[in-house]
Structures are given as C-alpha cells and as structure tokens.
Design a protein around this motif. Structure first.
Motif, PDB file in Angstrom:
ATOM      1  N   GLY A 152      30.153 -47.207  -4.036  1.00  0.00           N
ATOM      2  CA  GLY A 152      29.244 -46.292  -5.021  1.00  0.00           C
ATOM      3  C   GLY A 152      29.629 -44.875  -5.060  1.00  0.00           C
ATOM      4  N   LEU A 153      30.231 -44.416  -3.963  1.00  0.00           N
ATOM      5  CA  LEU A 153      30.838 -43.116  -4.099  1.00  0.00           C
ATOM      6  C   LEU A 153      32.133 -43.064  -5.288  1.00  0.00           C
ATOM      7  CD1 LEU A 153      30.937 -41.707  -0.582  1.00  0.00           C
ATOM      8  CD2 LEU A 153      29.470 -41.033  -2.243  1.00  0.00           C
ATOM      9  N   GLN A 154      32.806 -44.066  -5.237  1.00  0.00           N
ATOM     10  CA  GLN A 154      33.963 -44.163  -6.003  1.00  0.00           C
ATOM     11  C   GLN A 154      33.184 -44.294  -7.647  1.00  0.00           C
ATOM     12  OE1 GLN A 154      36.275 -47.858  -5.293  1.00  0.00           O
ATOM     13  NE2 GLN A 154      36.137 -47.716  -3.225  1.00  0.00           N
ATOM     14  N   ASP A 155      32.275 -44.744  -7.898  1.00  0.00           N
ATOM     15  CA  ASP A 155      31.522 -44.840  -8.917  1.00  0.00           C
ATOM     16  C   ASP A 155      31.170 -43.325  -9.546  1.00  0.00           C
ATOM     17  OD1 ASP A 155      32.138 -47.461  -9.535  1.00  0.00           O
ATOM     18  OD2 ASP A 155      30.148 -48.067  -8.737  1.00  0.00           O
ATOM     19  N   GLY A 198      28.605 -48.499  -0.033  1.00  0.00           N
ATOM     20  CA  GLY A 198      28.168 -47.217   0.010  1.00  0.00           C
ATOM     21  C   GLY A 198      29.676 -46.484  -0.570  1.00  0.00           C
ATOM     22  N   LEU A 199      30.610 -46.786  -0.162  1.00  0.00           N
ATOM     23  CA  LEU A 199      31.959 -46.384  -0.642  1.00  0.00           C
ATOM     24  C   LEU A 199      32.199 -46.824  -1.986  1.00  0.00           C
ATOM     25  CD1 LEU A 199      34.191 -47.339   2.692  1.00  0.00           C
ATOM     26  CD2 LEU A 199      33.523 -45.252   2.080  1.00  0.00           C
ATOM     27  N   ILE A 202      25.182 -36.339  -1.053  1.00  0.00           N
ATOM     28  CA  ILE A 202      25.232 -37.683  -0.756  1.00  0.00           C
ATOM     29  C   ILE A 202      26.585 -38.332  -0.246  1.00  0.00           C
ATOM     30  CG2 ILE A 202      25.979 -38.526  -3.247  1.00  0.00           C
ATOM     31  CD1 ILE A 202      23.273 -40.132  -0.727  1.00  0.00           C
ATOM     32  N   THR A 203      27.585 -37.780  -0.888  1.00  0.00           N
ATOM     33  CA  THR A 203      28.901 -37.901  -0.145  1.00  0.00           C
ATOM     34  C   THR A 203      28.887 -37.665   1.361  1.00  0.00           C
ATOM     35  OG1 THR A 203      30.069 -37.310  -2.269  1.00  0.00           O
ATOM     36  CG2 THR A 203      31.548 -37.726  -0.547  1.00  0.00           C
ATOM     37  N   LEU A 245      22.785 -44.830  -4.116  1.00  0.00           N
ATOM     38  CA  LEU A 245      23.226 -44.441  -2.560  1.00  0.00           C
ATOM     39  C   LEU A 245      22.102 -44.038  -1.831  1.00  0.00           C
ATOM     40  CD1 LEU A 245      26.687 -42.674  -3.847  1.00  0.00           C
ATOM     41  CD2 LEU A 245      26.239 -44.691  -2.462  1.00  0.00           C
ATOM     42  N   ARG A 246      21.160 -43.425  -2.037  1.00  0.00           N
ATOM     43  CA  ARG A 246      20.152 -42.949  -1.229  1.00  0.00           C
ATOM     44  C   ARG A 246      19.306 -44.078  -0.722  1.00  0.00           C
ATOM     45  NH1 ARG A 246      18.567 -37.626  -4.277  1.00  0.00           N
ATOM     46  NH2 ARG A 246      19.876 -35.984  -3.472  1.00  0.00           N
TER      47      ARG A 246
END
Length: 274
Positions: free
Chosen positions: A50-53, A47-48, A170-171, A31-32
């Motif tokens: 990735g946040l779910q995972d 990105g969204l 990161i979120t 994500l970074r």
C-alpha cells in the motif's frame, strides 16, 4: 410599485480535489483500515504494498507545477519533509538489511538440519541464530526511535501540504507496526532461551507461550522445544524455518521496492528545493 426581488445564483462551484489527491486519500484510508486489523505477515506485507502505491501517487503529484510552486513558497515545511524522508528512508533501509541478515541465519539453520539429520541442532547453532536476531532487533529498534522526530507541520493550507503530511504520518504508522513484528519474541523464553537451556531449566506453560505468535516467534518456540526435550521434533523446526524464510522474503521484497520508490520521491523534493 412593489420592489421585485431576484435570487442571484452563483456560478461558482465547490473546489474539487485533483483526481490524484482523491487517489492518495483512498490509499491512506485503506492503509489506516489495515492498521487496525490484527498484525500478521500478510497484513504487514499488504501495508508495504500500500505504501508503494501511495509513493507512486505522490510522485505524480510532485511534478504538477502548482504543487511545486506551493512547496517553494513554504521552505520551512519543505525542509521538514526532506528531514522526515531521510529518517523514513533510514528505517526502511535498516529494516531491509536486518531482514537480509536474518534470512542468512535461517538458511544456515536449515543447512545445519539437513547435514545433521540424526544429530539435530547443537546449542551453539541456536546461540548463533539468537545472536543474529539480537543484532537485527537492536538495529531496527534504533532506527525506530529515530522516527519519533518525524512530524512535519505548516501554517500554510495548500492541498499538497496537507497531502504530504498525511502520507508522512501513515508511512510512519506502518513502519511502527513493522518493527515489533520482525523483532517480536516469546516472552516466556525469547532472548533468554540459551541461558535457560544452559541452566537446564524446563519450559513451563508452552501452550500459553505460543499464543499470538508469528513466523519469527514460532521458530523461537520450535528451537526451544527441540533443545529442551528428548522428543525429536526436527520436522516441525524445518517446516517453521521454511515458513519464516518465505515470510522474510516477502517482507524483504516489499521493503526493497518501497525503498526505491521513496528515493524517487526524495529526489523530486530535492529538485523542488533547489
């Protein structure tokens, strides 16, 4: 007799992180990396996802007894996490609602164009769209300001504390990149489009203004062009509106799925707190 020295080898091994922690760190690093790339609808959607995972991994970490015990022992940090999760949820939900509002406005413009193949768009049609954009932008920016206070800290050093701090950070970063993307505007005209048209001002340097655009700003530019010129450009407007509709649907789906996962994580934190 000379003393004989012996080298005693330690049987202890370096502590290895839990496999789930390693998975979280990998997701955060990805994500970074994506955050440093150019902002586009595909990168924001990535990105969204990735946040779910990431939330799925956190949920699994929070059911481990050792992690629950560590969090129970640090009530101050747990309180900070609960406050932070509430603000992040508020931003996610506000963004989801704003996207839904904008999609309705886009669909209405498409419907108007289909009904008025010859007559095209009227100034009032564009004013309504711009008004919706303003309302959505205001709501998202307000929720974004509320994120500024999201930053949990702790004097403790359990692994789960460090992981949750990184996940929270990161979120917040992804959300802070999402906000300007959906509320972006053309600086040469943007929200002043309607007033400029009403005063019959001509748009200058259009090519420069269309640089660094996304689906939202492309529609702004197309609407400006169709109202500020005698040349019929209805097909371009229709194409740009269709692209924006698809973009919004992807983002809407991403925020909806992420919101549900974040709710589960918050429930797990509340169970630990209680």
């Amino acid at each position: 007799m000379a003393a004989t020295s012996f080298h005693v080898r330690s049987n202890s091994l370096p502590t290895r992180p839990h496999p789930l922690v390693s998975e979280v760190e990998e997701n955060i690093n990805r994500l970074r990396s994506s955050q440093s790339a150019s902002s586009s609808s595909s990168s924001v959607s990535h990105g969204l996802r990735g946040l779910q995972d990431l939330q799925d991994c956190v949920e699994k970490l929070l059911v481990l007894p050792l992690n629950q015990q560590a969090l129970v022992q640090d009530q101050k940090f747990l309180n900070q996490m609960l406050d932070g999760s509430l603000r992040l949820l508020d931003f996610c939900n506000t963004t989801k609602d704003a996207l839904s509002l904008m999609k309705e406005s886009v669909l209405e413009l498409q419907s108007v164009l289909r009904r008025r193949v010859q007559g095209g768009l009227h100034l009032n049609d564009v004013k309504q769209y711009i008004s919706t954009r303003k309302a959505a932008n205001k709501a998202v920016q307000k929720a974004l300001k509320n994120l500024k206070g999201v930053e949990s800290s702790s004097n403790e050093s359990p692994e789960i504390v460090a992981v949750l701090r990184d996940v929270e950070a990161i979120t917040r970063d992804v959300f802070e990149s999402l906000a300007p993307f959906i509320s972006s505007q053309r600086r040469s005209s943007g929200w002043s489009l309607v007033s400029k048209l009403m005063h019959q001002r001509k748009v200058a340097n259009e090519q420069e203004a269309e640089k660094k655009t996304n689906e939202f700003t492309l529609v702004d530019a197309s609407l400006e062009a169709i109202l500020g010129s005698n040349t019929t450009k209805y097909e371009k407007v229709q194409n740009d509106l269709k692209d924006l509709e698809m973009c919004i649907e992807y983002l809407e789906e991403g925020t909806e799925c992420l919101y549900r996962r974040m709710i589960k994580t918050r429930v797990s934190l509340l169970n630990i707190f209680n």
